[in-house]
Scaffold this motif. Structure first.
Motif, mmCIF file in Angstrom:
data_model
loop_
_atom_site.group_PDB
_atom_site.id
_atom_site.type_symbol
_atom_site.label_atom_id
_atom_site.label_comp_id
_atom_site.label_asym_id
_atom_site.label_seq_id
_atom_site.Cartn_x
_atom_site.Cartn_y
_atom_site.Cartn_z
ATOM 1 N N THR A 98 -26.875 -48.466 -70.796
ATOM 2 C CA THR A 98 -27.924 -47.527 -71.213
ATOM 3 C C THR A 98 -28.998 -47.447 -70.137
ATOM 4 O OG1 THR A 98 -27.575 -48.096 -73.552
ATOM 5 C CG2 THR A 98 -29.656 -47.016 -73.006
ATOM 6 N N GLY A 99 -29.456 -46.237 -69.874
ATOM 7 C CA GLY A 99 -30.564 -46.037 -68.952
ATOM 8 C C GLY A 99 -31.198 -44.685 -69.168
ATOM 9 N N THR A 100 -32.451 -44.554 -68.751
ATOM 10 C CA THR A 100 -33.137 -43.275 -68.872
ATOM 11 C C THR A 100 -32.793 -42.387 -67.682
ATOM 12 O OG1 THR A 100 -35.113 -44.210 -67.845
ATOM 13 C CG2 THR A 100 -35.092 -44.124 -70.236
ATOM 14 N N THR A 101 -32.787 -41.081 -67.947
ATOM 15 C CA THR A 101 -32.513 -40.112 -66.889
ATOM 16 C C THR A 101 -33.669 -39.154 -66.694
ATOM 17 O OG1 THR A 101 -31.367 -38.682 -68.459
ATOM 18 C CG2 THR A 101 -30.010 -40.200 -67.150
ATOM 19 N N GLN A 102 -34.364 -38.803 -67.763
ATOM 20 C CA GLN A 102 -35.497 -37.882 -67.690
ATOM 21 C C GLN A 102 -36.588 -38.387 -68.610
ATOM 22 O OE1 GLN A 102 -33.657 -34.200 -68.903
ATOM 23 N NE2 GLN A 102 -33.098 -33.677 -66.808
ATOM 24 N N ILE A 103 -37.827 -38.247 -68.177
ATOM 25 C CA ILE A 103 -38.967 -38.627 -69.001
ATOM 26 C C ILE A 103 -39.929 -37.453 -68.998
ATOM 27 C CG2 ILE A 103 -40.870 -40.257 -69.345
ATOM 28 C CD1 ILE A 103 -39.162 -42.302 -67.714
ATOM 29 N N GLY A 104 -40.232 -36.965 -70.200
ATOM 30 C CA GLY A 104 -41.140 -35.826 -70.336
ATOM 31 C C GLY A 104 -42.466 -36.229 -70.949
ATOM 32 N N ARG A 105 -43.145 -35.273 -71.547
ATOM 33 C CA ARG A 105 -44.466 -35.509 -72.137
ATOM 34 C C ARG A 105 -44.364 -36.336 -73.414
ATOM 35 N NH1 ARG A 105 -47.988 -33.820 -75.809
ATOM 36 N NH2 ARG A 105 -46.608 -32.335 -76.804
ATOM 37 N N SER A 106 -43.429 -35.978 -74.296
ATOM 38 C CA SER A 106 -43.269 -36.716 -75.551
ATOM 39 C C SER A 106 -41.814 -37.107 -75.795
ATOM 40 C CB SER A 106 -43.786 -35.890 -76.737
ATOM 41 O OG SER A 106 -43.069 -34.673 -76.826
ATOM 42 N N SER A 107 -40.952 -36.802 -74.849
ATOM 43 C CA SER A 107 -39.533 -37.106 -75.022
ATOM 44 C C SER A 107 -38.949 -37.687 -73.738
ATOM 45 C CB SER A 107 -38.759 -35.843 -75.402
ATOM 46 O OG SER A 107 -38.770 -34.921 -74.337
ATOM 47 N N TYR A 108 -37.774 -38.233 -73.880
ATOM 48 C CA TYR A 108 -37.033 -38.754 -72.736
ATOM 49 C C TYR A 108 -35.565 -38.732 -73.091
ATOM 50 C CZ TYR A 108 -36.813 -42.942 -75.546
ATOM 51 O OH TYR A 108 -36.579 -43.806 -76.571
ATOM 52 N N SER A 109 -34.726 -38.891 -72.083
ATOM 53 C CA SER A 109 -33.279 -38.879 -72.295
ATOM 54 C C SER A 109 -32.660 -40.187 -71.844
ATOM 55 C CB SER A 109 -32.632 -37.727 -71.525
ATOM 56 O OG SER A 109 -33.101 -36.500 -72.020
ATOM 57 N N PHE A 110 -31.723 -40.649 -72.647
ATOM 58 C CA PHE A 110 -30.895 -41.798 -72.306
ATOM 59 C C PHE A 110 -29.526 -41.295 -71.908
ATOM 60 C CE2 PHE A 110 -33.060 -44.978 -75.365
ATOM 61 C CZ PHE A 110 -33.614 -45.710 -74.330
ATOM 62 N N LEU A 111 -28.972 -41.852 -70.864
ATOM 63 C CA LEU A 111 -27.552 -41.702 -70.566
ATOM 64 C C LEU A 111 -26.915 -43.020 -70.953
ATOM 65 C CD1 LEU A 111 -25.104 -40.203 -69.343
ATOM 66 C CD2 LEU A 111 -25.693 -41.290 -67.171
ATOM 67 N N GLN A 112 -25.802 -42.946 -71.659
ATOM 68 C CA GLN A 112 -25.087 -44.147 -72.065
ATOM 69 C C GLN A 112 -23.603 -43.982 -71.772
ATOM 70 O OE1 GLN A 112 -26.839 -43.956 -76.219
ATOM 71 N NE2 GLN A 112 -27.003 -46.155 -75.801
ATOM 72 N N ALA A 113 -22.938 -45.103 -71.581
ATOM 73 C CA ALA A 113 -21.486 -45.091 -71.408
ATOM 74 C C ALA A 113 -20.919 -46.304 -72.125
ATOM 75 C CB ALA A 113 -21.109 -45.115 -69.933
ATOM 76 N N ILE A 114 -19.776 -46.086 -72.767
ATOM 77 C CA ILE A 114 -19.065 -47.154 -73.474
ATOM 78 C C ILE A 114 -17.862 -47.553 -72.632
ATOM 79 C CG2 ILE A 114 -17.761 -47.762 -75.544
ATOM 80 C CD1 ILE A 114 -19.394 -45.634 -77.046
ATOM 81 N N PHE A 115 -17.753 -48.858 -72.372
ATOM 82 C CA PHE A 115 -16.649 -49.378 -71.569
ATOM 83 C C PHE A 115 -15.788 -50.285 -72.431
ATOM 84 C CE2 PHE A 115 -20.019 -48.225 -68.752
ATOM 85 C CZ PHE A 115 -19.366 -47.596 -67.708
ATOM 86 N N HIS A 116 -14.491 -50.015 -72.428
ATOM 87 C CA HIS A 116 -13.529 -50.806 -73.179
ATOM 88 C C HIS A 116 -12.435 -51.236 -72.215
ATOM 89 C CE1 HIS A 116 -10.008 -51.159 -76.025
ATOM 90 N NE2 HIS A 116 -10.898 -51.957 -76.585
#
Length: 156
Positions: A98-116
């Protein structure tokens, strides 16, 4: 015109184009797959992929030492895009990056990946919004929250 890997990493095309590596993510979480998570064909069901991502996000968002949440505010999910890349089967565990990709004024985005079993089985993009609990309206991200989210940013 072809995009470079750097341009793709900075766009929403990452989940469609590149298979991320676990090492790309600043945080990881491990989840155990359960027999109850399987369908009639023995695959891990689609909903479990979303639950694994949610658990990884909540592990960060419920720990004030990682992401402090001001009193009378909370994070809500505004958007979730989940892309399946490979089947998963029980038994086993998965690692979620999990990590952030974008940070805005009141929101942000996480990019996540599942590894099996070392393979990227799914990627997810989640947009989170901080809201005021009383008004249910967007609340600006305080500087200390932005600073912590910056520490979780996916680096090139």
């Amino acid at each position: 015109m072809m995009r470079t890997e750097r341009e793709l990493r900075n766009s929403n095309l990452l989940t469609k184009t590149l298979a991320p590596r676990l090492a790309d993510f600043p945080t990881t979480t491990v989840e155990k797959l359960r027999f109850a998570d399987t369908d009639r064909l023995g695959h891990i069901t689609n909903s479990v992929f979303a639950v694994c991502c949610q658990n990884a996000r909540m592990e960060l968002l419920c720990d004030p030492s990682r992401v402090p949440i001001p009193p009378n505010t909370q994070f809500v999910i505004a958007r979730l895009v989940l892309e399946f890349r490979a089947e998963m089967h029980w038994p086993g565990t998965v690692e979620i990056g999990t990590g952030t990709t974008q940070i805005g004024r009141s929101s942000y985005s996480f990019l996540q990946a599942i590894f099996h079993e070392g393979e990227c089985a799914a990627t997810a993009n989640a947009t989170m919004v901080m809201i005021d609990r009383a008004t249910r309206k967007a609340h600006p991200l305080p500087d200390d929250v932005v600073a912590r989210l910056e520490k979780l940013r996916i680096r090139e």
